[in-house]
Design a protein around this motif. Structure first.
Motif, PDB file in Angstrom:
ATOM      1  N   ALA A 113       2.074   8.559  -8.862  1.00 10.03           N
ATOM      2  CA  ALA A 113       2.904   7.544  -8.211  1.00 10.03           C
ATOM      3  C   ALA A 113       2.181   6.835  -7.068  1.00 10.03           C
ATOM      4  N   SER A 114       0.863   6.725  -7.150  1.00 11.22           N
ATOM      5  CA  SER A 114       0.103   6.094  -6.075  1.00 11.22           C
ATOM      6  C   SER A 114       0.302   4.589  -6.025  1.00 11.22           C
ATOM      7  N   GLY A 115       0.489   3.975  -7.175  1.00 11.44           N
ATOM      8  CA  GLY A 115       0.725   2.536  -7.233  1.00 11.44           C
ATOM      9  C   GLY A 115       2.191   2.259  -7.506  1.00 11.44           C
ATOM     10  N   PRO A 116       2.723   1.160  -6.985  1.00 11.81           N
ATOM     11  CA  PRO A 116       4.137   0.869  -7.196  1.00 11.81           C
ATOM     12  C   PRO A 116       4.454   0.656  -8.676  1.00 11.81           C
TER      13      PRO A 116
ATOM     14  N   SER B  57       6.618   5.554  -1.801  1.00 11.37           N
ATOM     15  CA  SER B  57       7.909   4.957  -1.483  1.00 11.37           C
ATOM     16  C   SER B  57       8.763   5.880  -0.617  1.00 11.37           C
ATOM     17  N   SER B  58       9.469   5.301   0.336  1.00  7.29           N
ATOM     18  CA  SER B  58      10.394   6.076   1.179  1.00  7.29           C
ATOM     19  C   SER B  58      11.501   6.712   0.346  1.00  7.29           C
ATOM     20  N   MET B  59      11.872   6.089  -0.758  1.00  9.60           N
ATOM     21  CA  MET B  59      12.913   6.654  -1.626  1.00  9.60           C
ATOM     22  C   MET B  59      12.456   7.981  -2.231  1.00  9.60           C
ATOM     23  N   ILE B  60      11.180   8.123  -2.475  1.00 14.39           N
ATOM     24  CA  ILE B  60      10.672   9.386  -3.007  1.00 14.39           C
ATOM     25  C   ILE B  60      10.353  10.336  -1.855  1.00 14.39           C
ATOM     26  N   MET B  61       9.672   9.843  -0.834  1.00 11.14           N
ATOM     27  CA  MET B  61       9.323  10.695   0.310  1.00 11.14           C
ATOM     28  C   MET B  61      10.568  11.266   0.992  1.00 11.14           C
ATOM     29  N   GLY B  62      11.629  10.497   1.025  1.00 12.18           N
ATOM     30  CA  GLY B  62      12.847  10.927   1.695  1.00 12.18           C
ATOM     31  C   GLY B  62      13.769  11.772   0.832  1.00 12.18           C
ATOM     32  N   CYS B  63      13.436  11.925  -0.436  1.00 16.02           N
ATOM     33  CA  CYS B  63      14.275  12.706  -1.355  1.00 16.02           C
ATOM     34  C   CYS B  63      14.181  14.190  -0.998  1.00 16.02           C
TER      35      CYS B  63
ATOM     36  N   THR C 287       8.501  18.154  -5.965  1.00 15.68           N
ATOM     37  CA  THR C 287       7.299  18.560  -5.234  1.00 15.68           C
ATOM     38  C   THR C 287       6.404  17.341  -5.126  1.00 15.68           C
ATOM     39  N   ILE C 288       5.970  17.028  -3.921  1.00 17.33           N
ATOM     40  CA  ILE C 288       5.076  15.899  -3.692  1.00 17.33           C
ATOM     41  C   ILE C 288       3.756  16.452  -3.158  1.00 17.33           C
ATOM     42  N   LYS C 289       2.668  16.066  -3.807  1.00 21.30           N
ATOM     43  CA  LYS C 289       1.339  16.526  -3.392  1.00 21.30           C
ATOM     44  C   LYS C 289       0.384  15.339  -3.329  1.00 21.30           C
ATOM     45  N   GLN C 290      -0.448  15.370  -2.316  1.00 14.73           N
ATOM     46  CA  GLN C 290      -1.478  14.361  -2.142  1.00 14.73           C
ATOM     47  C   GLN C 290      -2.800  14.909  -2.685  1.00 14.73           C
ATOM     48  N   TYR C 291      -3.575  14.044  -3.327  1.00 16.51           N
ATOM     49  CA  TYR C 291      -4.877  14.449  -3.852  1.00 16.51           C
ATOM     50  C   TYR C 291      -5.929  13.427  -3.443  1.00 16.51           C
ATOM     51  N   THR C 292      -7.192  13.869  -3.468  1.00 16.82           N
ATOM     52  CA  THR C 292      -8.285  12.951  -3.134  1.00 16.82           C
ATOM     53  C   THR C 292      -9.188  12.641  -4.324  1.00 16.82           C
ATOM     54  N   ASP C 293      -9.283  13.585  -5.272  1.00 12.22           N
ATOM     55  CA  ASP C 293     -10.172  13.382  -6.415  1.00 12.22           C
ATOM     56  C   ASP C 293      -9.681  14.186  -7.615  1.00 12.22           C
TER      57      ASP C 293
END
Length: 139
Positions: free
Chosen positions: A70-73, A103-109, A115-121
């Motif tokens: 979900a990195s791009g809209p 998106s705030s709609m996902i971050m605020g859920c 589960t939301i995870k950030q990745y670099t590679d």
């Protein structure tokens, strides 16, 4: 396990290679990765919008979890995340590249299924997916 792999198909393609990596990793772990981008499930003929919608809903209905890049809209990915969480009530892993914002709609859920995870590679992506799937299988 059947895993629905969501990611922009018509929308922002900036992170397309990571969507493909998700499909590859799910398959490498021995699971079925349902996605329009998975060549194993590519339609032999072009589908219209209604057919794509029906196919994707059927795929999500068959899936035990959803993994979304979900990195791009993408309105479609947002719809799929909401469908999985609130209609199917299945776990969803949302992956967002460290260079992007979500998106705030996902971050605020606050759904316990999200589960939301950030990745670099790619290596981060593989570890996160493996850990998430193991956790689901252990429950």
């Amino acid at each position: 396990m059947i895993v629905y792999c969501a990611g922009p198909v018509k929308g922002d393609q900036t992170y397309h290679k990571f969507h493909l990596e998700i499909i590859e990793q799910v398959s490498a772990l021995g699971h079925t990765a349902l996605s329009e981008l998975n060549s194993e499930f590519k339609s032999a003929f072009p589908l219209n919008d209604h057919e794509v919608f029906n196919r994707d809903i059927k795929w999500m209905d068959r899936s035990k979890i959803v993994i979304a890049e979900a990195s791009g809209p993408s309105l479609g990915v947002g719809f799929e995340i909401a469908y999985a969480l609130y209609k199917k009530q299945i776990p969803v892993l949302v992956l967002v590249n460290s260079a992007a914002s979500l998106s705030s709609m996902i971050m605020g859920c606050n759904s316990e299924l999200l589960t939301i995870k950030q990745y670099t590679d790619n290596e981060d992506l593989k570890k996160i997916i493996s850990t998430f799937i193991k956790k689901i299988n252990d429950n």
